[in-house]
Design an enzyme around this catalytic site. Structure first.
Site: not given
Length: 278
Positions: A97, A229, A258
């Site tokens: 991320s 996601d 995610h």
């Protein structure tokens, strides 16, 4: 307790496990977490004979809760401070991320020019640009990120529970196997960090255009993302990363969320190991 002090006087906490002569793997965590988010991977790769390093971004985890420097340039510089302090070479940098954005900028501006990086991995990563703009019409609207800031500035504790129990791990999907321990661990990591760092970090991960970072990376790079996601839409992230990188391998995982490195650690770890050893 292991810390390195950056050029602007910030103490960055890091973990360094395993043989010092083994190939180093450096893990970069996402927002608003800490090095603890990589515990599964750290133990797995330690068992495979690697040296494993993870550190808390400034304002996160056990690193100093400073007021300034919550931007991608400082994130990358802080990563470089850890790497140079430990004098790591032939390293594989793995980022999730926001940590994927940190990896991209670190590799482009420090690791690759210094000859310290062997490979890179971007997992559910934010580059090239999350925010919707005229030149990025498929991006996420500003209102979404304003909502993240409002949640962080309001009841941060409840907001973090909501994120972890909902979109981050896909626990809001019908039939999802919800892990209360995973939710509590996400909340614990988040609440350990600084509200100021988390608030400012939203701008860092959403508005930083990393197109040029990706274009400049030449080391082999593995791009991994789930097609479910709900935090970083894969069509505006991993698919574009693969196009911009000159030496990439793309893996899209049907139905993965995610936080897939946690919910599907066995699959992700196996693929990471195969890439690192390839």
């Amino acid at each position: 307790m292991a810390f390195v002090t950056t050029q602007d006087g910030v103490n960055i906490y890091y973990k360094d496990w395993g043989p010092k002569d083994a190939q180093p793997l450096v893990f970069h965590h996402g927002w608003p977490l800490s090095a603890d988010d990589w515990d599964n991977q750290m133990l797995f790769f330690l068992g495979e004979g690697f040296r494993v390093i993870a550190f808390d971004r400034r304002g996160h985890g056990q690193s100093d809760q400073v007021s300034d420097g919550h931007d991608m340039d400082h994130y990358a510089s802080d990563a470089s401070a850890v790497v140079e302090h430990l004098d790591l070479h032939n390293a594989v940098h793995i980022g999730h991320s926001t940590g994927g954005g940190q990896v991209a900028r670190y590799v482009a501006q420090y690791g690759q020019p210094q000859g310290r990086v062997a490979k890179a991995v971007l997992i559910s990563a934010v580059p090239p640009l999350m925010l919707k703009t005229e030149s990025n019409p498929e991006g996420t609207p500003l209102e979404v990120f304003d909502g993240l800031r409002a949640g962080t500035a309001g009841n941060r504790s409840q907001f973090f529970v909501d994120v972890a129990s909902g979109p981050f791990y896909g626990f809001n999907r019908e039939g999802a196997k919800v892990s209360e321990g995973t939710i509590q661990n996400w909340w614990r990591q988040g609440m350990t960090g600084s509200a100021k760092a988390h608030y400012d970090g939203v701008k860092a991960f959403s508005e930083t255009d990393q197109t040029e970072d990706l274009k400049s990376i030449t080391v082999p790079t593995l791009v991994m993302q789930g097609d479910d996601d709900q935090v970083v839409p894969y069509k505006n992230a991993s698919l574009l990363q693969d196009k911009l990188l000159s030496n990439s391998t793309l893996k899209i995982y049907p139905g993965f969320p995610h936080g897939m490195h946690t919910t599907h650690a066995d699959v992700i770890n196996a693929d990471l190991l195969a890439f690192i050893r390839s």
